[in-house]
Write an enzyme that holds these catalytic residues in place. Structure first.
Site, PDB file in Angstrom:
ATOM      1  N   HIS A 110       0.702  -1.460  -0.038  1.00 45.33           N
ATOM      2  CA  HIS A 110       0.017  -0.001  -0.005  1.00 45.33           C
ATOM      3  C   HIS A 110       0.832   1.366   0.107  1.00 45.33           C
ATOM      4  CE1 HIS A 110      -3.206  -2.878   0.805  1.00 45.33           C
ATOM      5  NE2 HIS A 110      -2.586  -3.212   1.904  1.00 45.33           N
ATOM      6  N   HIS A 139      -6.939  -4.447  -1.306  1.00 45.52           N
ATOM      7  CA  HIS A 139      -6.294  -5.802  -1.254  1.00 45.52           C
ATOM      8  C   HIS A 139      -7.008  -6.795  -2.500  1.00 45.52           C
ATOM      9  CE1 HIS A 139      -6.156  -4.816   2.735  1.00 45.52           C
ATOM     10  NE2 HIS A 139      -4.984  -5.042   2.832  1.00 45.52           N
TER      11      HIS A 139
END
Lengths: 334, 334
Positions: free
Chosen positions: B56, B218
């Site tokens: 991320h 995700h």
């Protein structure tokens, strides 16, 4: 191909509207396509104007602000802006101290900036130009006579911008810009092609399991295709190409600025891993890295890949690099 | 799939080595996987520790520095860090004033931070926790009970970090963090899946010509698939979902912070165009946008797509948002 756009025709204008909304400290003329630092003419500084095809963001509009560019002229995607944009930008930023055009070495940009310089001089604006040509991968390309201008553009704009901010006269700002360009070299690697909004399909065909060494920032052909290899081998090739060329110019003596640049779609996680490999290769070669900048700065739309730019920097260039900058994409010390 | 890596097993350690090379103002413990602001314990401030799965970036390590996080604990890709990392990070930053854990609402993170909090308390470190759960798209997901934590994490870390920097005590920093989370909502859209290094193939199959609304960070399933649509329609759906939810909490009265976030592989040119659309929809709804941040901040590896996060901000939160910050990925005013 899925894109986050309204239509290929409005991509650049839509982005300019977004830049205007997000950055109230910029004056954005969406219709005429110029982005100007607010109050650019105040302070009696030399102006810095750059521009080029869109698709390389944050270059150039993301570098407009105190300590860097006075104005940017975005063209259509991968297409030079027109002389009228450059002329208007020059007029918008000239405080009487003259304007430096920072021009990446692509045929269209070179011709259009040259024409704009002539028109500006006719209007009584003093113009100097610096040609950025740092890419060691190819001598000529689809779009270029001579080396292409890529990552070093960021170094030239930052360092010359700091000199202008400090009040240096036009000839001195231009000389520093040329010095930075002469001391900089780049090499890029593509792990995928990019897709322009107008074409809607990849600009070249890269078979699975291969990568392209020596790629430019427009999806134009590079040096050669090779099977996919580990990051540390890519670093060895890219750093080797750049550092060999810098050593041909003069023996390694000083320190370098390093830009580890993502082409747009490479995750920052991977780019930092690649940075570790780049720094390891440089350490092996005995090159001292004084500053390292990592991120997506000189991009090629949604291309996956990376480039390495090194600039040999003496104390003066390092001091100008460290000077405060306040733009959308690069800011520190202010 | 072509990646810029050495091996899936070394991706996180390699990235940490790159972060160490590029950012000498961070203390990076590659082996123990913690990134700490240099001198974090000096100054007698409350510590801020966050962490989560890698992939991320720049979240969280890119947000470590004066005015934001004291330390970050990266886990494996899309995998929670372990309690030992969090405990070591807390010990490394605690000046005796206590530590706030900023936890995104994923089952693994929640359990591990809770265990680390217990261990830290046993070691005499006062701990508060804030759970970030801003994603309005789904109520439960593969990885979550309740709403997922996404873009608001940046708002929480920046604003609570400013409060800690200004010397606020632990309970007050925690209260501000919870206030920011309660006032924030997000919605994400995927134009492509992402590919994890370990799997090497896309995390889900998105047919050409479709996009996925309400995606997490995700690659977990979203709300629904829809045919590709223009950017302005995506903006209408995303802003609508977020603003409707904020209005359910309380009538629209104040101003908002807006984060227009890229998921990793969406060109900045497109993201700025989308920003224009987002701002246009907000203007239609009568929402006043006080600050807009545009860029790839809370990403999902090489996913193409975007998310919108809005935070209702009163004068105090705006002042803390504007306070100086100096991290790898976010810096202004210092």
């Amino acid at each position: 191909m899925r894109m986050l756009i309204n239509s290929p025709e409005t991509v650049v204008a839509d982005a300019l509207r977004g830049i205007a909304a997000a950055h109230p400290d910029l004056e954005v003329d969406v219709e005429r396509r110029i982005v100007v630092r607010r109050g650019a003419r105040e302070g009696g500084r030399v102006g810095l104007v750059s521009g080029g095809g869109s698709g390389h963001e944050p270059l150039h509009a993301g570098f407009v602000g105190p300590g860097m560019l006075s104005a940017a002229c975005p063209g259509e995607v991968f297409t030079s802006p027109v002389p009228d944009q450059m002329l208007r930008a020059a007029a918008a930023v000239d405080s009487g101290q003259g304007v430096l055009f920072v021009v990446k070495n692509y045929t269209g940009d070179v011709l259009n900036f040259r024409m704009a310089a002539e028109l500006a001089e006719e209007d009584g604006i003093r113009i100097e130009q610096v040609l950025v040509n740092d890419d060691v991968a190819v001598t000529d390309s689809l779009y270029t006579a001579g080396r292409r201008g890529t990552g070093a553009t960021l170094f030239v704009e930052k360092i010359a911008g700091a000199a202008a901010e400090a009040g240096a006269p036009l000839e001195e700002v231009a000389e520093i810009a040329r010095r930075v360009n002469a001391a900089s070299r780049s090499f890029g690697v593509a792990l995928s092609a990019c897709t322009t909004p107008a074409k809607g399909s990849p600009t070249f065909d890269l078979p699975d399991g291969e990568l392209e060494l020596g790629i430019g920032i427009h999806g134009e052909p590079g040096r050669e295709r090779r099977p996919v290899m580990p990051s540390r081998e890519i670093a060895r090739i890219a750093v080797g190409a750049v550092a060999d060329e810098l050593e041909r110019i003069a023996p390694q003596d000083g320190r370098v600025l390093a830009l580890v640049n993502g082409m747009g779609a490479t995750p920052l996680l991977e780019l930092y891993g690649f940075t570790a490999d780049v720094c390891a290769v440089l350490a092996e070669r005995g090159v001292h890295v004084a500053r390292t900048l990592v991120g997506n700065y000189v991009t090629s739309l949604d291309m996956a890949g990376c480039s390495v730019t090194l600039c040999r920097a003496d104390e003066e260039l390092l001091r100008l690099w460290d000077a405060p900058v306040r733009t959308a994409a690069l800011r520190w010390g202010a």
